[in-house]
Design a protein around this motif. Structure first.
Motif, PDB file in Angstrom:
ATOM      1  N   THR A 253      38.826   9.607  -8.628  1.00  0.00           N
ATOM      2  CA  THR A 253      38.874   9.100  -7.254  1.00  0.00           C
ATOM      3  C   THR A 253      38.022   9.977  -6.339  1.00  0.00           C
ATOM      4  N   VAL A 254      38.172  11.289  -6.474  1.00  0.00           N
ATOM      5  CA  VAL A 254      37.383  12.207  -5.630  1.00  0.00           C
ATOM      6  C   VAL A 254      35.885  11.955  -5.839  1.00  0.00           C
ATOM      7  N   LEU A 255      35.497  11.850  -7.099  1.00  0.00           N
ATOM      8  CA  LEU A 255      34.072  11.700  -7.421  1.00  0.00           C
ATOM      9  C   LEU A 255      33.506  10.406  -6.834  1.00  0.00           C
ATOM     10  N   LEU A 256      34.274   9.328  -6.916  1.00  0.00           N
ATOM     11  CA  LEU A 256      33.792   8.057  -6.354  1.00  0.00           C
ATOM     12  C   LEU A 256      33.770   8.099  -4.831  1.00  0.00           C
ATOM     13  N   LEU A 257      34.754   8.778  -4.234  1.00  0.00           N
ATOM     14  CA  LEU A 257      34.740   8.887  -2.770  1.00  0.00           C
ATOM     15  C   LEU A 257      33.557   9.743  -2.307  1.00  0.00           C
ATOM     16  N   GLU A 258      33.138  10.671  -3.129  1.00  0.00           N
ATOM     17  CA  GLU A 258      31.975  11.508  -2.808  1.00  0.00           C
ATOM     18  C   GLU A 258      30.661  10.774  -3.091  1.00  0.00           C
ATOM     19  N   ASN A 259      30.741   9.655  -3.796  1.00  0.00           N
ATOM     20  CA  ASN A 259      29.543   8.862  -4.127  1.00  0.00           C
ATOM     21  C   ASN A 259      29.759   7.420  -3.665  1.00  0.00           C
ATOM     22  N   PRO A 260      29.791   7.199  -2.344  1.00  0.00           N
ATOM     23  CA  PRO A 260      30.147   5.872  -1.828  1.00  0.00           C
ATOM     24  C   PRO A 260      29.204   4.762  -2.297  1.00  0.00           C
ATOM     25  N   ASP A 261      27.941   5.107  -2.602  1.00  0.00           N
ATOM     26  CA  ASP A 261      27.018   4.072  -3.102  1.00  0.00           C
ATOM     27  C   ASP A 261      27.518   3.519  -4.431  1.00  0.00           C
ATOM     28  N   GLN A 262      28.094   4.396  -5.260  1.00  0.00           N
ATOM     29  CA  GLN A 262      28.606   3.951  -6.568  1.00  0.00           C
ATOM     30  C   GLN A 262      29.902   3.159  -6.397  1.00  0.00           C
ATOM     31  N   ALA A 263      30.747   3.596  -5.451  1.00  0.00           N
ATOM     32  CA  ALA A 263      31.975   2.841  -5.164  1.00  0.00           C
ATOM     33  C   ALA A 263      31.612   1.452  -4.635  1.00  0.00           C
ATOM     34  N   ALA A 264      30.528   1.370  -3.865  1.00  0.00           N
ATOM     35  CA  ALA A 264      30.106   0.065  -3.320  1.00  0.00           C
ATOM     36  C   ALA A 264      29.642  -0.864  -4.446  1.00  0.00           C
TER      37      ALA A 264
END
Ligand code: HEM
Length: 406
Positions: A253-264
Motif C-alpha cells: 500500500t505504501v509503495l503504491l501510494l508513493e507511486n500514484p501513476d501506477q495506482a492510477a
C-alpha cells in the motif's frame, strides 16, 4: 576462504524503507556478485547478489538449509534462532526428508484449493474495510488489515475458531519482536506450543474437515509424523503466513501510494492487479534475510569456487533488483512482465504458501484501493518502523482513507 581478504559486514541496511541496500548494486557493478562477508554471528560467509548466482545456489542440492550446518543462519533474532535450532520442519531440512514432509501438506496449498478461499477472503476484507471506513482517521493498516487477514485465513484453513486469531497474532508478535525480553519471547512460544498441542489432541478425538484434522489423521495417527512434528508443522505454517503477508499488504500500500501513476493505472484497468502483485513482491522482497545455506561439498557457483562447509547467503532482495533480469529495477512498473522474481525463493524450498499469498494480496489490495481512491499516507516512508527479522516487517503504517487528515 582467505581470512586475510577485506570483509564487508553483513547484513547491510536498506537504502530506504522501500529499497535495497546500495551495497548490492555496488558489488554487482564491481564484478563481485559473490562477495565475502562477515555475518552478524561473526562467522564469514559468501553473499550472492546476482540473479544467476542466487538461483545457482538455491537450485543446487549441494547447498543445505539445515541450521545445524556451519554458516546457516535463519534469523538475526536470538529468540527465533534458538527456536529454529531446536528442530526444524521441512523448511529447515534437506531432501529427501524435506520432500517427504512437504508432501504431507502440499495439497492444502495447491492453486485450485487455494482459489476456493476467495469468497471467504472477499467477505473478511469487506468487513475490515467497513471498520476502517468508520474508524477515526488515521488508521493503522498493519493492525486493522495486514495482520488480520492472514490470521483469519489461517484459522479458516486449519479449522480454528476465528476468535483465536487475535491470540495467535499477539503471541507471534511477542515471540518475534525485538522489543521482547528473551523471557517474554519464550513465554509467547510456549503459549503457541500449548495451543497447537491442544488442537492436535482435539483432532485426534474428533475428525473434522480441516487442514489440522487431515494432517493428524493422514500422518500422525498412522505413525508417519510424531506428535511434536505435527504440532510443529501447524505452528510453522502459521509463522510462514502471518508476518510475510501482513507486511506485504502494508508496504505494498505504501509503495503504491508513493507511486500514484501506477495506482492510477490499476484504477483504470483492474485486470492489471495480478501483475501488480508480482511487481510489488519483486520490488519490496520482504523476505530479506531468507536464503542462508551451507555448502555440503566443494561447489562451483558460476565460476566462484565455494568450499565444503562455507556458508552462503543467497540474497533474494539483491537478485530481484539485478538489472540484467529486471531493467531499471528501481522503477515500480505494474505492467512489467512477471515470472522471474525470486520473492518466494527458488528451488526445493520455494514458498509453499505462494498461491495463498498471491490471492490474499490481490483481494486485499485491489479492494482497498477501489474503495478508498483518496487514501493518503500519514506516516512518511522514512518514518516507518520495522522489526529486523528474516522478514522486513512493518510495525505501523498510518493512512487516512478519506484523504482528509492533516
Ligand atoms: C507475501 C508473502 C510471503 C512471502 C514473501 C514468502 C516468502 C517465502 C520464501 C522466500 C521462502 C523460501 C525459504 C527458503 O528458501 O529458505 C518461503 C518458504 C515457505 N513459506 Fe512463504 N512466503 C509468504 C507467504 C507464505 C504463506 C501465506 C505461507 C503459508 C500459509 C507460507 C509458508 C511457507 C513455507 C511452509 C515455506 C517453507 C517451504 C519449504 O521449505 O519447502 N509462506 N516463503
Amino acid at each position: 576462504m582467505n581470512v586475510d581478504d577485506p570483509i564487508l559486514s553483513w547484513p547491510f541496511d536498506r537504502a530506504t524503507a522501500l529499497t535495497p541496500p546500495v551495497e548490492h548494486a555496488a558489488l554487482r557493478r564491481e564484478g563481485c556478485p559473490m562477495a565475502k562477508v562477515s555475518l552478524w554471528s561473526g562467522e564469514d560467509a559468501w553473499l550472492a547478489t546476482s540473479h544467476a548466482d542466487v538461483q545457482a545456489v538455491l537450485g543446487d542440492p549441494g547447498f543445505s538449509s539445515d541450521p545445524h550446518k556451519p554458516g546457516v543462519l535463519p534469523s538475526p533474532s536470538e529468540a527465533a534462532l534458538t527456536f529454529w535450532k531446536v528442530k526444524g520442519t521441512f523448511d529447515k531440512t534437506d531432501p529427501p526428508e524435506h520432500d517427504h514432509e512437504r508432501r504431507m501438506v502440499q495439497t492444502e496449498f495447491l492453486v485450485k484449493r487455494v482459489r476456493s478461499y476467495r469468497p471467504f477472503l472477499e467477505r473478511v476484507t469487506d468487513d475490515l474495510l467497513d471498520a476502517i471506513e468508520a474508524a477515526e482517521q488515521p488508521v493503522d493498516l498493519v493492525t486493522m488489515l495486514g495482520d488480520v487477514v492472514p490470521a483469519l485465513i489461517t484459522c479458516e484453513m486449519m479449522g480454528l475458531p476465528p476468535a483465536d486469531a487475535g491470540f495467535l497474532r499477539a503471541s507471534l508478535a511477542t515471540f518475534m519482536s525485538q522489543a521482547s525480553t528473551p523471557e517474554q519471547s519464550a513465554a509467547a512460544m510456549t503459549a503457541l506450543i500449548d495451543y497447537f498441542d491442544a488442537v492436535v489432541a482435539d483432532r485426534e478425538r474428533t475428525e473434522r474437515d480441516d487442514l489440522a484434522s487431515r494432517l493428524v489423521h493422514a500422518q500422525l495417527v498412522p505413525g508417519h509424523l510424531s506428535r511434536e512434528g505435527t504440532r510443529r508443522m501447524l505452528l510453522d505454517l502459521l509463522i510462514g503466513g502471518l508476518d510475510t503477508t501482513s507486511s506485504m499488504i502494508a508496504l505494498g500500500t505504501v509503495l503504491l501510494l508513493e507511486n500514484p501513476d501506477q495506482a492510477a493505472l490499476l484504477d483504470a484497468d483492474p485486470a492489471l492487479w495480478p501483475g501488480a502483485v508480482e511487481e510489488l513482491l519483486r520490488y519490496l522482497t520482504i523476505a530479506q534475510f531468507i536464503g542462508s545455506r551451507s555448502a555440503t561439498a566443494d561447489i562451483d557457483v558460476n565460476g566462484t569456487p565455494i568450499a565444503a562447509g562455507d556458508g552462503v547467503f543467497a540474497s533474494l532482495l539483491a537478485a530481484n533488483w539485478d538489472p540484467k533480469v529486471f531493467p531499471d529495477p528501481e522503477v515500480l512498473d505494474v505492467t512489467r512482465a512477471p515470472g522471474k522474481h525470486v520473492a518466494f525463493g527458488y528451488g526445493v524450498h520455494q514458498c509453499l504458501g505462494q498461491a495463498l499469498a498471491r490471492l490474499e494480496l490481490d483481494v486485499v489490495l485491489s479492494k482497498l484501493f477501489a474503495r478508498f481512491p483518496s487514501m493518503r499516507l500519514v506516516t512518511p516512508p522514512d518514518d516507518l518502523r520495522f522489526n529486523r527479522t528474516t522478514i522486513h516487517t512493518a510495525l505501523e503504517v498510518l493512512v487516512d482513507v478519506h484523504g482528509s487528515h492533516r
